[in-house]
Design an enzyme around this catalytic site. Structure first.
Site, PDB file in Angstrom:
ATOM      1  N   CYS A 113      33.446  -9.860  39.323  1.00  0.00           N
ATOM      2  CA  CYS A 113      33.213 -10.127  40.748  1.00  0.00           C
ATOM      3  C   CYS A 113      31.922 -10.905  41.009  1.00  0.00           C
ATOM      4  CB  CYS A 113      33.202  -8.831  41.541  1.00  0.00           C
ATOM      5  SG  CYS A 113      34.762  -7.958  41.444  1.00  0.00           S
ATOM      6  N   HIS A 249      29.891 -10.675  48.386  1.00  0.00           N
ATOM      7  CA  HIS A 249      31.158 -10.356  47.725  1.00  0.00           C
ATOM      8  C   HIS A 249      31.880  -9.332  48.599  1.00  0.00           C
ATOM      9  CE1 HIS A 249      34.199  -9.122  45.031  1.00  0.00           C
ATOM     10  NE2 HIS A 249      33.635  -7.969  44.710  1.00  0.00           N
ATOM     11  N   ASN A 279      39.609  -7.713  48.167  1.00  0.00           N
ATOM     12  CA  ASN A 279      38.640  -8.078  47.129  1.00  0.00           C
ATOM     13  C   ASN A 279      39.270  -9.119  46.202  1.00  0.00           C
ATOM     14  OD1 ASN A 279      36.981  -8.211  44.891  1.00  0.00           O
ATOM     15  ND2 ASN A 279      36.659  -6.013  44.726  1.00  0.00           N
TER      16      ASN A 279
HETATM   17  O1  UT7 Z   1      34.501  -5.653  43.235  1.00  0.00           O
HETATM   18  C1  UT7 Z   1      33.768  -4.914  42.311  1.00  0.00           C
HETATM   19  C2  UT7 Z   1      33.101  -3.815  42.944  1.00  0.00           C
HETATM   20  N1  UT7 Z   1      34.050  -2.832  43.429  1.00  0.00           N
HETATM   21  C3  UT7 Z   1      33.672  -2.080  44.396  1.00  0.00           C
HETATM   22  O2  UT7 Z   1      32.600  -2.289  44.902  1.00  0.00           O
HETATM   23  C4  UT7 Z   1      34.549  -0.910  44.827  1.00  0.00           C
HETATM   24  C5  UT7 Z   1      33.648   0.230  45.170  1.00  0.00           C
HETATM   25  N2  UT7 Z   1      34.325   1.414  45.598  1.00  0.00           N
HETATM   26  C6  UT7 Z   1      34.965   1.541  46.774  1.00  0.00           C
HETATM   27  O3  UT7 Z   1      35.095   0.596  47.510  1.00  0.00           O
HETATM   28  C7  UT7 Z   1      35.466   2.915  47.171  1.00  0.00           C
HETATM   29  O4  UT7 Z   1      34.902   3.877  46.307  1.00  0.00           O
HETATM   30  C8  UT7 Z   1      37.004   3.037  47.159  1.00  0.00           C
HETATM   31  C9  UT7 Z   1      37.581   2.264  48.324  1.00  0.00           C
HETATM   32  C10 UT7 Z   1      37.554   2.537  45.839  1.00  0.00           C
HETATM   33  C11 UT7 Z   1      37.414   4.505  47.353  1.00  0.00           C
HETATM   34  O5  UT7 Z   1      36.827   5.062  48.515  1.00  0.00           O
HETATM   35  P1  UT7 Z   1      36.125   6.490  48.443  1.00  0.00           P
HETATM   36  O6  UT7 Z   1      35.705   6.814  49.803  1.00  0.00           O
HETATM   37  O7  UT7 Z   1      35.062   6.389  47.379  1.00  0.00           O
HETATM   38  O8  UT7 Z   1      37.304   7.414  48.038  1.00  0.00           O
HETATM   39  P2  UT7 Z   1      37.492   8.330  46.747  1.00  0.00           P
HETATM   40  O9  UT7 Z   1      37.769   7.495  45.543  1.00  0.00           O
HETATM   41  O10 UT7 Z   1      36.361   9.298  46.682  1.00  0.00           O
HETATM   42  O11 UT7 Z   1      38.825   9.112  47.131  1.00  0.00           O
HETATM   43  C12 UT7 Z   1      38.881   9.966  48.290  1.00  0.00           C
HETATM   44  C13 UT7 Z   1      40.293  10.512  48.413  1.00  0.00           C
HETATM   45  C14 UT7 Z   1      40.811  11.100  47.106  1.00  0.00           C
HETATM   46  O12 UT7 Z   1      41.557  12.247  47.435  1.00  0.00           O
HETATM   47  P3  UT7 Z   1      40.914  13.729  47.246  1.00  0.00           P
HETATM   48  O13 UT7 Z   1      40.568  13.823  45.803  1.00  0.00           O
HETATM   49  O14 UT7 Z   1      39.731  13.752  48.150  1.00  0.00           O
HETATM   50  O15 UT7 Z   1      42.029  14.628  47.675  1.00  0.00           O
HETATM   51  C15 UT7 Z   1      41.753  10.045  46.587  1.00  0.00           C
HETATM   52  O16 UT7 Z   1      42.792  10.570  45.785  1.00  0.00           O
HETATM   53  O17 UT7 Z   1      41.197   9.465  48.771  1.00  0.00           O
HETATM   54  C16 UT7 Z   1      42.323   9.455  47.863  1.00  0.00           C
HETATM   55  N3  UT7 Z   1      42.790   8.091  47.720  1.00  0.00           N
HETATM   56  C17 UT7 Z   1      43.716   7.557  48.527  1.00  0.00           C
HETATM   57  N4  UT7 Z   1      44.409   8.048  49.571  1.00  0.00           N
HETATM   58  C18 UT7 Z   1      45.272   7.240  50.189  1.00  0.00           C
HETATM   59  C19 UT7 Z   1      42.391   7.159  46.819  1.00  0.00           C
HETATM   60  N5  UT7 Z   1      43.052   6.015  47.034  1.00  0.00           N
HETATM   61  C20 UT7 Z   1      43.884   6.233  48.088  1.00  0.00           C
HETATM   62  C21 UT7 Z   1      44.814   5.432  48.773  1.00  0.00           C
HETATM   63  N6  UT7 Z   1      45.469   5.969  49.811  1.00  0.00           N
HETATM   64  N7  UT7 Z   1      45.040   4.133  48.454  1.00  0.00           N
END
Ligand code: UT7
Length: 322
Positions: A113, A249, A279
């Site tokens: 990225c 980004h 992204n």
């Molecule tokens: O480009 C390179 C750099 N990349 C980035 O900068 C990405 C950085 N990370 C992020 O943008 C975020 O961490 C994400 C968007 C990937 C995830 O957001 P989050 O607020 O950190 O969510 P999480 O991974 O902590 O997941 C929260 C909950 C989980 O459920 P539980 O364990 O709380 O029950 C996941 O299973 O959301 C669930 N979850 C989803 N639910 C519905 C994860 N993906 C999804 C989804 N739809 N697509």
């Protein structure tokens, strides 16, 4: 002093538009979750016959047109991608041929990225050292080809696209004249297991699929980006208040918001396209720049900060007087 100066920009998106609701039919997700957690509402996905090079060629031609130049004027092409058409030759050489060019140096840069920032920094040094006069800097990706479409935690985040910038050489008298004023690039392989592909030519003999521990990446992204932005400002002798536009980004709206807050920058000076493009990895910075250039937000004379963070980790920022 010799500076690398902005000449023009262009971008290209694949034809297939995929909304959050479309994805909710394939995996257990919802439009509401994706919007709330990422700010994404849609992305463009490469269809049959659309490749990283075909998108890059369109974006590069648009950038040449914007600069009022042709491929005959170019003597360097650097392309950032994590999704090359083939393992080799480089996508840069395929794009050179596709644009009708030949003979000049063309190579790929791999920094995921942050690739566009790495490519920009490389081209800037080559121009300042007399190795090139006019260069095409391209970020192009078809991340959709290496996303695990059964993993809802990653497949909703990415899109395909390409962006390109033409940089030229100019003798500039004043410190505050046009061109790239300062660039900082960083890497830390310690965190390679937080964002990676689970395959590659010399390990599995396959391409592999994208894997990410999103929450950890998020945390590192905000800290690293805020620091590199401060470092670039310090090196260039400018303050955050002087920045007209930040072109970041586009990984997650919450990362853009948190980084802007850390610098005390209002969000109305941050170019946001993550809602439209998701992204697009190395393509996201030039795609966002092109969007704000075409709609008239970024103008000649503006002070623009470009920044990115990605797998490796790699991260960097560059300050440009347009
Ligand atoms: O480009 C390179 C750099 N990349 C980035 O900068 C990405 C950085 N990370 C992020 O943008 C975020 O961490 C994400 C968007 C990937 C995830 O957001 P989050 O607020 O950190 O969510 P999480 O991974 O902590 O997941 C929260 C909950 C989980 O459920 P539980 O364990 O709380 O029950 C996941 O299973 O959301 C669930 N979850 C989803 N639910 C519905 C994860 N993906 C999804 C989804 N739809 N697509």
């Amino acid at each position: 002093m010799i500076r690398s100066v902005f000449k023009g920009v262009g971008s290209a998106l694949p034809s297939k538009l995929v909304t959050n609701d479309d994805l909710a039919k394939q995996v257990d997700t919802s439009d509401e979750w994706i919007r709330e957690r990422t700010g994404i509402s849609q992305r463009y996905i490469a269809g049959e016959g659309e490749t990283t090079s075909s998108l890059a060629i369109k974006a590069a031609q648009a950038a040449l047109d914007d600069a009022g130049m042709t491929i005959e004027d170019i003597d360097l092409l650097v392309l950032a991608t994590a999704t090359p058409d083939v393992t080799f030759p480089s996508t840069a050489t395929i794009v050179q041929k596709g644009l009708g060019g030949a003979g000049f140096a063309a190579f790929d840069v791999a920094a995921v990225c942050s690739g566009f920032l790495y490519a920009l920094g490389t081209v800037d040094s080559m121009i300042k050292n007399g190795l090139a006069t006019n260069a095409l800097v391209i970020g192009a990706e078809t991340l959709s080809r290496i996303v695990d479409w059964e993993d809802r935690a990653t497949c909703v985040l990415f899109g395909d696209g390409a962006g390109a910038m033409v940089l030229g050489t100019q003798e500039v008298d004043a410190e505050d004249g046009p061109g790239i004023l300062a660039t900082k690039l960083h890497a830390d392989g310690e965190h390679k297991d937080l964002l990676y592909t689970d395959g590659g030519p010399s390990t599995t003999g396959t391409v592999g699929l994208l894997r990410m521990k999103g929450r950890e990446v998020f945390r590192h992204a905000v800290v690293n980006l805020a620091q590199v932005l401060r470092d670039v400002l310090e090196e260039s002798g400018h303050s955050a208040e002087e920045i007209d536009w930040v072109v970041p980004h586009q990984a997650n709206f919450r990362i853009l918001d948190a980084t802007a807050r850390k610098l005390g920058l209002p969000m109305d000076r941050v170019v946001v396209t993550v809602d439209q493009h998701a992204n697009t990895s190395a393509a996201s910075v030039p795609l966002a720049f092109d969007t704000a250039w075409k709609d008239g937000r970024i103008k000649r004379g503006d002070l623009v900060m470009l920044e990115a963070m990605g797998g490796g980790f790699t991260w960097g920022a560059s300050l440009l007087r347009v």
